[in-house]
Scaffold this motif. Sequence first.
Motif, PDB file in Angstrom:
ATOM      1  N   LYS A 277       1.560  -1.531  -0.012  1.00 28.04           N
ATOM      2  CA  LYS A 277      -0.194   0.040  -0.288  1.00 28.04           C
ATOM      3  C   LYS A 277       0.270   1.033   0.447  1.00 28.04           C
ATOM      4  O   LYS A 277       0.385   2.595  -0.833  1.00 28.04           O
ATOM      5  CB  LYS A 277      -0.541  -0.049   1.274  1.00 28.04           C
ATOM      6  CG  LYS A 277      -1.762   1.052   0.846  1.00 28.04           C
ATOM      7  CD  LYS A 277      -2.407   1.282   2.865  1.00 28.04           C
ATOM      8  CE  LYS A 277      -3.484   2.474   2.521  1.00 28.04           C
ATOM      9  NZ  LYS A 277      -4.038   2.324   3.913  1.00 28.04           N
ATOM     10  N   VAL A 278       1.936   1.447   1.182  1.00 26.08           N
ATOM     11  CA  VAL A 278       2.799   2.370   0.875  1.00 26.08           C
ATOM     12  C   VAL A 278       3.800   2.076  -0.029  1.00 26.08           C
ATOM     13  O   VAL A 278       3.516   3.619  -0.581  1.00 26.08           O
ATOM     14  CB  VAL A 278       4.139   1.922   2.138  1.00 26.08           C
ATOM     15  CG1 VAL A 278       4.906   3.202   2.190  1.00 26.08           C
ATOM     16  CG2 VAL A 278       3.336   2.229   3.075  1.00 26.08           C
ATOM     17  N   LYS A 279       3.774   1.697  -0.902  1.00 26.49           N
ATOM     18  CA  LYS A 279       4.805   1.375  -2.339  1.00 26.49           C
ATOM     19  C   LYS A 279       4.320   1.649  -3.198  1.00 26.49           C
ATOM     20  O   LYS A 279       4.117   3.271  -4.118  1.00 26.49           O
ATOM     21  CB  LYS A 279       5.427  -0.374  -2.936  1.00 26.49           C
ATOM     22  CG  LYS A 279       6.577  -0.382  -1.954  1.00 26.49           C
ATOM     23  CD  LYS A 279       6.694  -1.659  -2.483  1.00 26.49           C
ATOM     24  CE  LYS A 279       7.869  -2.176  -2.064  1.00 26.49           C
ATOM     25  NZ  LYS A 279       8.086  -3.729  -2.420  1.00 26.49           N
ATOM     26  N   ASN A 280       2.726   1.361  -4.020  1.00 31.77           N
ATOM     27  CA  ASN A 280       1.720   1.874  -4.842  1.00 31.77           C
ATOM     28  C   ASN A 280       1.331   3.855  -4.136  1.00 31.77           C
ATOM     29  O   ASN A 280       1.424   4.260  -5.250  1.00 31.77           O
ATOM     30  CB  ASN A 280       0.623   1.014  -4.927  1.00 31.77           C
ATOM     31  CG  ASN A 280       0.538  -0.415  -4.821  1.00 31.77           C
ATOM     32  OD1 ASN A 280       2.144  -0.392  -5.674  1.00 31.77           O
ATOM     33  ND2 ASN A 280      -0.541  -1.020  -4.666  1.00 31.77           N
ATOM     34  N   MET A 281       1.291   3.852  -3.343  1.00 32.14           N
ATOM     35  CA  MET A 281       1.185   5.620  -3.292  1.00 32.14           C
ATOM     36  C   MET A 281       2.076   5.796  -2.971  1.00 32.14           C
ATOM     37  O   MET A 281       1.723   7.721  -3.976  1.00 32.14           O
ATOM     38  CB  MET A 281       0.656   5.501  -1.605  1.00 32.14           C
ATOM     39  CG  MET A 281       0.472   7.066  -1.168  1.00 32.14           C
ATOM     40  SD  MET A 281      -1.202   7.721  -2.282  1.00 32.14           S
ATOM     41  CE  MET A 281      -2.213   7.142  -1.086  1.00 32.14           C
ATOM     42  N   MET A 282       2.968   5.984  -3.073  1.00 34.21           N
ATOM     43  CA  MET A 282       4.451   6.845  -3.431  1.00 34.21           C
ATOM     44  C   MET A 282       4.720   6.405  -4.611  1.00 34.21           C
ATOM     45  O   MET A 282       5.549   7.953  -5.372  1.00 34.21           O
ATOM     46  CB  MET A 282       5.685   5.647  -2.534  1.00 34.21           C
ATOM     47  CG  MET A 282       5.796   6.488  -0.307  1.00 34.21           C
ATOM     48  SD  MET A 282       5.368   8.029   0.033  1.00 34.21           S
ATOM     49  CE  MET A 282       6.657   8.630   0.200  1.00 34.21           C
ATOM     50  N   LYS A 283       4.791   6.028  -4.974  1.00 34.66           N
ATOM     51  CA  LYS A 283       4.843   5.512  -6.762  1.00 34.66           C
ATOM     52  C   LYS A 283       4.388   6.794  -7.330  1.00 34.66           C
ATOM     53  O   LYS A 283       3.922   6.916  -7.990  1.00 34.66           O
ATOM     54  CB  LYS A 283       4.497   4.197  -7.665  1.00 34.66           C
ATOM     55  CG  LYS A 283       4.721   3.920  -8.680  1.00 34.66           C
ATOM     56  CD  LYS A 283       4.714   2.745  -9.054  1.00 34.66           C
ATOM     57  CE  LYS A 283       4.900   2.419 -10.707  1.00 34.66           C
ATOM     58  NZ  LYS A 283       4.822   1.493 -10.963  1.00 34.66           N
ATOM     59  N   ALA A 284       2.624   6.009  -7.108  1.00 34.06           N
ATOM     60  CA  ALA A 284       1.811   7.447  -7.268  1.00 34.06           C
ATOM     61  C   ALA A 284       1.866   8.578  -7.203  1.00 34.06           C
ATOM     62  O   ALA A 284       1.612   9.757  -8.294  1.00 34.06           O
ATOM     63  CB  ALA A 284       0.037   7.543  -6.828  1.00 34.06           C
ATOM     64  N   LEU A 285       2.890   9.065  -5.623  1.00 31.34           N
ATOM     65  CA  LEU A 285       2.484  10.112  -5.928  1.00 31.34           C
ATOM     66  C   LEU A 285       3.803  11.011  -6.102  1.00 31.34           C
ATOM     67  O   LEU A 285       4.176  11.823  -6.206  1.00 31.34           O
ATOM     68  CB  LEU A 285       3.288  10.590  -3.947  1.00 31.34           C
ATOM     69  CG  LEU A 285       2.051  10.653  -3.237  1.00 31.34           C
ATOM     70  CD1 LEU A 285       2.290  10.966  -1.419  1.00 31.34           C
ATOM     71  CD2 LEU A 285       0.533  11.538  -3.873  1.00 31.34           C
TER      72      LEU A 285
ATOM     73  N   LEU B 152      -0.261  13.418   3.086  1.00 29.77           N
ATOM     74  CA  LEU B 152       1.225  12.624   3.124  1.00 29.77           C
ATOM     75  C   LEU B 152       1.433  12.082   4.824  1.00 29.77           C
ATOM     76  O   LEU B 152       1.725  11.100   4.792  1.00 29.77           O
ATOM     77  CB  LEU B 152       2.479  13.178   2.602  1.00 29.77           C
ATOM     78  CG  LEU B 152       3.459  12.138   2.684  1.00 29.77           C
ATOM     79  CD1 LEU B 152       2.910  10.889   1.704  1.00 29.77           C
ATOM     80  CD2 LEU B 152       4.637  12.804   2.043  1.00 29.77           C
TER      81      LEU B 152
ATOM     82  N   PHE C 174      -1.400  10.074   5.778  1.00 29.57           N
ATOM     83  CA  PHE C 174      -1.095   8.532   5.487  1.00 29.57           C
ATOM     84  C   PHE C 174       0.076   7.112   5.805  1.00 29.57           C
ATOM     85  O   PHE C 174       0.034   7.019   6.565  1.00 29.57           O
ATOM     86  CB  PHE C 174      -0.917   8.442   3.932  1.00 29.57           C
ATOM     87  CG  PHE C 174      -0.651   7.387   3.460  1.00 29.57           C
ATOM     88  CD1 PHE C 174      -2.148   6.365   3.287  1.00 29.57           C
ATOM     89  CD2 PHE C 174       0.563   6.846   2.680  1.00 29.57           C
ATOM     90  CE1 PHE C 174      -1.544   5.524   2.968  1.00 29.57           C
ATOM     91  CE2 PHE C 174       0.386   6.139   1.907  1.00 29.57           C
ATOM     92  CZ  PHE C 174      -0.070   4.992   2.518  1.00 29.57           C
TER      93      PHE C 174
ATOM     94  N   GLU D 222       0.090   4.458   8.898  1.00 28.87           N
ATOM     95  CA  GLU D 222       0.800   3.418   8.165  1.00 28.87           C
ATOM     96  C   GLU D 222       2.307   3.004   9.226  1.00 28.87           C
ATOM     97  O   GLU D 222       2.761   2.202   9.545  1.00 28.87           O
ATOM     98  CB  GLU D 222       0.864   3.439   6.857  1.00 28.87           C
ATOM     99  CG  GLU D 222       0.498   3.067   5.537  1.00 28.87           C
ATOM    100  CD  GLU D 222      -0.670   2.257   5.924  1.00 28.87           C
ATOM    101  OE1 GLU D 222       0.113   1.282   6.108  1.00 28.87           O
ATOM    102  OE2 GLU D 222      -1.481   2.322   5.868  1.00 28.87           O
TER     103      GLU D 222
END
Length: 407
Positions: A177-185, A222, A225, A229
Amino acid sequence: MKNTPNSNQKTDSLGNTTKLQVVPENKGLQGNDLEEAHKLVELFAVQELACSCLTKTEKRTNGKGQTYDTYIHRVNYCLKRRIDAGKLVSVRYNQKREKAHYDNVQRCGSVWTCPFCARKITEGRREEMKTAVDGWQKRGGYVYLVTLTNSHHKGDNLPDLLKGQARAKQKLWEKTKVKNMMKALGCVGRITATEVTYGDNGWHPHYHLLVFFDHQIDTGALQTFLGLEWIEACRKAKLKLPSLEHGVDVQKGKRLSDYVAKWGIEEEMTKGHVKKGKKDSLTPFDLLRQSEDNPQYCYLFKVFADAFKGKAQLHWTKGLKALLSVSNRTDEEIAEETEKESIEIKEVATKIWRLILKYKIRGEYLNACKADHLDGGDRVDKLIWKYALIEADWLEKEEINKALALT
């Protein structure tokens, strides 16, 4: 050179303490030169304090199968033991920087326990971070300062806290979940610094991260979020849980600039060693500076030194240095960088060097060499003559004591 550690022998003739002493007579030094002279002596005094706290040794075996004792923390040999035993220690002077330094002496490369290596290494790392931040911002990117911490109390074990935080940090960044969010940002990488202070609630290890994004983000969103986490990551790592309010902090702008400008073990290494910390937030070097007045601080500094031995102070995510055109250098490589634009102004005879080490006057001797080089004075001769007389007096008393012991 003897194999047993002996560079920190205490001498009754001058007492057993290493107080942050004033610079001896240095006529002709004024303004910034005098301030630098005082600072140099203070740095050597702080290093001597580190040696007096970190006295643990271990057995080692050389290539000939002979065992010997050696200090676990190399700061005990830093700027004391020669690199090449076949050559003398010398003093060199850099005219451009107007500074003198010792040559043919070992560097311990410890950012955690040595004020000299810490100052040099943290300055080198600060320049790397500044290069990274400035370069990324010029390319239109954004950088944010993120702080991660968790609850702690007096009596908590520092090594356990560090291990727990390392597990929590790993769990945080590995979470899908964190990986996907940071990539999206648009996150392209991060630099993580490990720091620690000591206060009323005991040890306070924490992380500061510079996080690089390809566009501007909502810091509040951020922070919320990552805060949620991070709490979950701390729970899985079996750490005391932080609050949502204090576990994660995300900042940009002036605070980010201030952090990069002043980064180090403590604020501005060149000034930090003469500065006193607050009671509720003592840095490791604050503990060290005050250790003679409070023996418990010496113990705490040892706990810190043992816990952080061999650890990197900064960690860059894979590929970030290459992306930001920052070279790879180890702490030891930075610490051992020599002054290329310097000239030799003094060779130090072996007996003189032993005298300098015994009476802990490395700073005073270096200042005297620099001043004599600039104005042709005789401070070095006077300084060595002063301590030679003290040594002669001490030797005479030793002989008398031995003779009395035999009667």
